[in-house]
Every structure is written in structure tokens, then in C-alpha cells.
Write a protein that holds these residues in place. Structure first.
Motif, short mmCIF file in Angstrom:
data_model
loop_
_atom_site.label_atom_id
_atom_site.label_comp_id
_atom_site.label_asym_id
_atom_site.label_seq_id
_atom_site.Cartn_x
_atom_site.Cartn_y
_atom_site.Cartn_z
N GLY A 127 -12.62 10.62 60.62
CA GLY A 127 -11.19 10.69 60.89
C GLY A 127 -10.33 10.26 59.73
O GLY A 127 -9.12 10.08 59.89
N ASP A 128 -10.93 10.05 58.57
CA ASP A 128 -10.17 9.64 57.38
C ASP A 128 -9.57 10.86 56.69
O ASP A 128 -10.26 11.86 56.48
CB ASP A 128 -11.08 8.92 56.38
CG ASP A 128 -11.63 7.61 56.92
OD1 ASP A 128 -10.94 6.98 57.73
OD2 ASP A 128 -12.76 7.25 56.53
N PRO A 129 -8.29 10.79 56.32
CA PRO A 129 -7.65 11.91 55.62
C PRO A 129 -7.97 11.90 54.12
O PRO A 129 -8.14 10.84 53.52
CB PRO A 129 -6.16 11.66 55.85
CG PRO A 129 -6.05 10.18 55.99
CD PRO A 129 -7.35 9.73 56.64
N HIS A 130 -8.06 13.08 53.54
CA HIS A 130 -8.28 13.26 52.11
C HIS A 130 -7.44 14.43 51.63
O HIS A 130 -7.11 15.32 52.42
CB HIS A 130 -9.76 13.55 51.81
CG HIS A 130 -10.68 12.48 52.29
ND1 HIS A 130 -10.91 11.33 51.58
CD2 HIS A 130 -11.42 12.39 53.42
CE1 HIS A 130 -11.76 10.57 52.24
NE2 HIS A 130 -12.10 11.19 53.37
N GLU A 131 -7.09 14.43 50.35
CA GLU A 131 -6.37 15.55 49.75
C GLU A 131 -7.08 16.00 48.49
O GLU A 131 -7.53 15.19 47.69
CB GLU A 131 -4.93 15.16 49.40
CG GLU A 131 -4.05 14.94 50.62
CD GLU A 131 -2.61 14.67 50.24
OE1 GLU A 131 -1.75 14.97 51.06
OE2 GLU A 131 -2.35 14.15 49.13
N ILE A 132 -7.18 17.30 48.34
CA ILE A 132 -7.71 17.92 47.14
C ILE A 132 -6.61 18.83 46.60
O ILE A 132 -6.09 19.68 47.32
CB ILE A 132 -8.97 18.78 47.44
CG1 ILE A 132 -10.09 17.92 48.02
CG2 ILE A 132 -9.42 19.53 46.19
CD1 ILE A 132 -10.72 16.95 47.03
N VAL A 133 -6.25 18.64 45.34
CA VAL A 133 -5.21 19.45 44.72
C VAL A 133 -5.84 20.28 43.61
O VAL A 133 -6.52 19.75 42.73
CB VAL A 133 -4.08 18.59 44.15
CG1 VAL A 133 -3.03 19.45 43.46
CG2 VAL A 133 -3.44 17.75 45.25
N HIS B 269 -4.56 21.26 56.77
CA HIS B 269 -3.31 21.84 56.25
C HIS B 269 -3.54 22.32 54.82
O HIS B 269 -4.27 21.68 54.07
CB HIS B 269 -2.19 20.79 56.28
CG HIS B 269 -0.88 21.30 55.76
ND1 HIS B 269 -0.08 22.19 56.44
CD2 HIS B 269 -0.23 21.04 54.60
CE1 HIS B 269 0.99 22.45 55.73
NE2 HIS B 269 0.94 21.76 54.61
N VAL B 270 -2.93 23.42 54.48
CA VAL B 270 -2.98 23.91 53.10
C VAL B 270 -1.56 24.23 52.66
O VAL B 270 -0.82 24.91 53.37
CB VAL B 270 -3.88 25.16 52.97
CG1 VAL B 270 -3.87 25.68 51.54
CG2 VAL B 270 -5.30 24.86 53.42
N GLU B 271 -1.19 23.71 51.52
CA GLU B 271 0.14 23.95 50.96
C GLU B 271 -0.05 24.61 49.60
O GLU B 271 -0.88 24.19 48.80
CB GLU B 271 0.84 22.60 50.77
CG GLU B 271 2.16 22.66 50.08
CD GLU B 271 2.69 21.26 49.80
OE1 GLU B 271 3.53 21.16 48.88
OE2 GLU B 271 2.29 20.29 50.46
N SER B 272 0.68 25.68 49.37
CA SER B 272 0.58 26.33 48.06
C SER B 272 1.97 26.45 47.45
O SER B 272 2.95 26.66 48.15
CB SER B 272 -0.08 27.70 48.16
OG SER B 272 0.74 28.61 48.84
#
Length: 74
Positions: A58-64, A37-40
């Protein structure tokens, strides 16, 4: 061309949009991670693009990424 507005600047907005558009191309360079998913948010003072990733385990990660143009030094 001198930048007249930095809140957000047209270059910041264009750069954030480019990251959003290129998400599948970027994914090719992220070893063992899938972009799910990408949110802008390009309307804020410093546009932001948030990538939600899933690694091979299967681990989730987020990069902002926050896009900040440094004022011209002219």
C-alpha cells in the motif's frame, strides 16, 4: 528522415504518447505494483511521463520518465 525540430521532436512526443497508452500493458510487468495514475506532459522541451504506483504493502511510489532524443549524427 532527418529530424528538423528537437524541442520537442515528433519522435519524443510519439514515444511519450506510446508510454501513456501502454500503461496497463506495462503494469503487467511491474511485480507487485499497480499503476494508479499516469500524467504526461508532451508539450515541454523533453516530454515527461509520470507514473504513480501502489505496491503490495500500500506504499505509493512515483517513476518519472523524461524522453530525450539525441540529435542525429549525420
Amino acid at each position: 528522415m532527418k529530424t528538423s525540430s528537437y524541442n520537442p521532436s515528433p519522435l519524443e512526443v510519439d514515444f511519450a504518447n506510446a508510454l501513456y497508452i501502454l500503461q496497463k500493458e506495462l503494469e503487467k510487468h511491474l511485480q507487485d505494483n499497480q499503476v494508479i495514475h499516469v500524467e504526461s506532459n508532451i508539450r515541454r522541451d523533453n516530454p515527461m511521463v509520470k507514473f504513480s504506483l501502489l505496491d503490495k504493502d500500500g506504499d505509493p511510489h512515483e517513476i518519472v520518465l523524461r524522453i530525450i532524443q539525441i540529435p542525429d549524427k549525420f
